[in-house]
Enzyme design. Structure first.
Site: not given
Length: 500
Positions: A154, A170, A172, A335, A389, A393-394
Site C-alpha cells: 500500500r 510512505e 508499506n 523509510k 521518521k 511501521e504502525g
C-alpha cells in the site's frame, strides 16, 4: 476528537417531514457542516445500522478479551459519515503508480548488497532493524533465492496544497491493513448516497469501486496455487491481541468462500512452539503444511518480546513457504530505503522505462538522511516544515514540530551515530475540509485532512510475473490538528473517495 468537535449521540428514530429538508439540496458540493441537523441525524443512524449489519467493526479496547475472542466487545470502526472529495486526475495518477511501485519493490528486494549497504549505519543504532538485517544476511549466506515472491503493498499519498502535487508519504510492504474494512466504508458511502444523494447533491457513482479485499484474497490464492500443494494452508501471522481482527477475517472468509482455501492464524510465539522445518524446506505448523505466510504482525519491536519470536521469524524465512513479505521485501519498505531511492540516478538501477521513472520521481517528497548538515540546520531553524521518521511501521512513531528541533539538537550534542536511526522528510500540507466523524456511536463535526492509500498486488514465480495490479484503495481522514494518521492507532477514521 479536539475540543472544537461538535459531538452528539443519536436518538433511536428520527421521522422526517418534508419541511425538515428544505434548503439541503441547494448546498454547495461537500459542504457537510451545513447539512440540516435532522437529516444529519437520520443519515448517521442509518449508517450505524448498516455498519453493524455488515461487519464494519473492531474490538472495543474497553472490553476485556475484545482483541482475542471474536464477537466479544464489538464496536463500529471509526468512519466518516460522507466521502472525501479527491481530484480525478490525481486519483488516476495514484492508481497508475501502483504497478510501478510493485515492480520497484521486487527489483530492490533482489539487490541484497544495496539493502545491506543502505541500512548499514542504521543497523549500528537501531536494534530492531539490526535483527532484521541479520536474518537477511543469513539468507544471503545460504544463497537462498525466493523463487515465488508475493507482495501485498500500500502506497500512501497526500495532496500538497501549495504545489498541487500528489506526494508519497510512505510505501508499506508488510501488514498493509484495511483492505477489508476500507472496502466496506466504500460500500457504506455508496449506500448512503443511493438513499440521500439527491438531497445532498451527491452522486454515488462518483465513488470508485473498491475491491481490495477480494483482490488481496485472489493474489494470496494464486500464490497458493503456485506453491502447488493442495493439502497446504495459508498462515496468517498475527498479534496475540488484535482488535482489528475482523479486517483480517474478511480475507480469510474470501479465501474460503471464493477460493476454497483454508487459512490458520498463529502468533510468532505459537509458530516457535509448533513449527517444524523439514530438510527439503517444507514448513509444518501444528502438523499442517504451510504454503503461504501472510504477515499481519512482525513489523514492530513490540511483536518480538523474546528470542522465541525471532527464532520463528528466522525459521519461516529459511522455509520454502511463500512469504508475504519476505525479509527482503520487508526491508525494501523501510523509510531509509525510501530515502535512498529518491536520490539521483538510483531508480535507474532498477527500472528501464524512463516514463515510469519520471512518474515515480514526480510523487517523491523531499527526503534526506541526517548526515546532510545544511538540511539539519534548516530543520532546526524551521522544524514545522519537516517530519522526522524512524524505521518503524504502525503509526505513532514520527516526530513533528518543536520536537524535531529538540531531537536534532540532542543528537548533535551527543555526537553519536544515533542520527542514522532517522530520516528527515518534507512535511506535506494538504487542504483541510469540513467532515463528520462517526466514533463510538456519536457524530463529530470537524475540519480534517485525508491520506489516500493505493493497494497493489504482485506475484512472481521465477521470471514470470503472474500478478501486477492496482488493487483497491484506503482513504483515511483525521482532524487537521492531528499529526499522526493511523486508524488502528486511534488517530484517524476510515473514509472513501468522491471524485471531483
Amino acid at each position: 476528537m479536539s475540543q472544537q468537535s461538535a459531538s452528539s449521540s443519536l436518538p433511536p428514530t428520527l421521522p422526517l417531514r418534508r419541511g425538515d429538508l428544505e434548503g439541503t439540496a441547494a448546498l454547495p458540493l461537500l459542504e457537510y457542516h451545513a447539512i440540516n441537523q435532522q437529516l444529519l441525524h437520520k443519515i448517521a443512524y442509518d449508517a450505524l445500522v448498516w455498519s453493524s449489519l455488515h461487519g464494519l467493526v473492531t474490538g472495543d479496547k474497553s472490553v476485556e478479551r475484545s482483541g482475542s475472542v471474536p464477537g466479544v466487545g464489538l464496536v463500529h470502526a471509526p468512519f466518516t459519515l460522507l466521502p472525501a472529495s479527491f481530484p480525478q486526475s490525481h486519483w488516476k495518477q495514484a492508481c497508475e503508480l501502483a504497478p510501478i511501485f510493485n515492480e520497484l519493490v521486487d527489483r530492490v528486494s533482489q539487490d541484497g548488497e544495496f539493502l545491506q549497504e543502505s541500512l548499514s549505519r542504521t543497523k549500528k543504532v537501531d536494534e530492531f532493524t539490526s535483527r532484521l538485517l541479520d536474518i537477511h544476511s543469513k539468507m544471503l549466506e545460504l544463497n537462498k533465492k525466493e523463487e515465488i515472491c508475493l507482495g501485498l503493498h500500500r502506497s500512501d499519498y497526500m495532496l500538497d496544497e501549495q504545489s498541487k502535487s500528489l506526494l508519497q508519504i510512505e510505501l508499506n510492504t508488510i501488514s498493509s491493513s484495511f483492505a477489508g474494512l476500507g472496502g466496506l466504508v466504500t460500500e457504506l458511502h455508496k449506500n448512503i448516497l443511493s438513499h440521500y444523494g439527491e438531497l445532498l447533491g451527491l452522486n454515488s457513482e462518483r465513488i470508485p469501486t473498491n475491491t481490495a479485499c477480494n483482490q488481496f484474497a485472489e493474489a494470496l490464492a494464486k500464490a497458493w496455487c503456485e506453491y502447488n500443494d493442495s493439502r497446504a494452508v495459508i498462515m496468517f501471522v498475527v498479534q496475540a491481541e488484535e482488535r482489528n481482527m475482523y479486517d483480517q477475517h474478511m480475507l480469510s472468509l474470501a479465501l474460503r468462500e471464493r477460493h476454497h482455501i483454508t487459512s490458520v492464524r498463529k502468533t510468532l510465539a505459537q509458530i516457535d512452539q509448533e513449527a517444524e522445518l523439514l530438510p527439503d524446506g517444507k514448513l509444518y505448523v501444528d502438523g499442517q503444511a504451510i504454503s503461504v505466510i501472510y504477515f499481519r504482525a512482525g513489523y514492530t519491536p513490540l511483536d518480538y518480546p523474546s528470542e522465541s519470536e525471532w527464532r520463528a521469524r528466522l525459521l519461516m524465512e529459511k522455509s520454502s513457504a511463500i512469504k508475504c513479505p519476505s525479509i527482503s521485501y520487508h526491508l525494501a519498505g523501510t523509510k531509509k530505503i525510501q530515502q535512498e531511492l529518491a536520490k539521483p540516478n538510483v531508480l535507474e538501477r532498477y527500472l528501464e522505462n524512463k516514463d515510469e521513472i519520471v512518474k515515480l520521481r514526480k510523487c517523491f517528497a523531499g527526503l534526506w538522511s541526517l548526515d546532510e548538515s545544511d538540511i539539519i540546520e534548516r530543520a532546526i531553524e524551521r522544524p514545522e516544515l519537516f517530519v522526522m521518521k524512524p524505521q518503524r511501521e504502525g503509526g505513532g512513531n514520527n516526530i513533528y514540530g518543536d520536537a524535531v528541533r529538540e531531537t536534532l539538537q540532542k543528537l548533535q550534542k551527543a555526537g553519536s551515530q544515533e542520527d542514522a536511526a532517522y530520516i528527515l522528510m518534507q512535511r506535506i500540507f494538504p487542504t483541510s475540509f469540513a467532515t463528520i466523524f462517526m466514533r463510538s456511536g456519536s457524530c463529530h463535526k470537524n475540519h480534517a485532512i485525508s491520506e489516500l492509500g493505493i493497494f497493489g498486488t504482485y506475484l512472481r514465480n521465477r521470471d514470470k510475473v503472474i500478478v501486477n495490479e492496482q488493487s483497491g484503495y484506503l482513504m483515511r481522514t483525521k482532524i487537521s490538528s492531528s499529526d499522526e494518521g493511523g486508524v488502528a492507532a486511534g488517530f484517524a477514521a476510515l473514509d472513501s473517495v468522491y471524485l471531483t
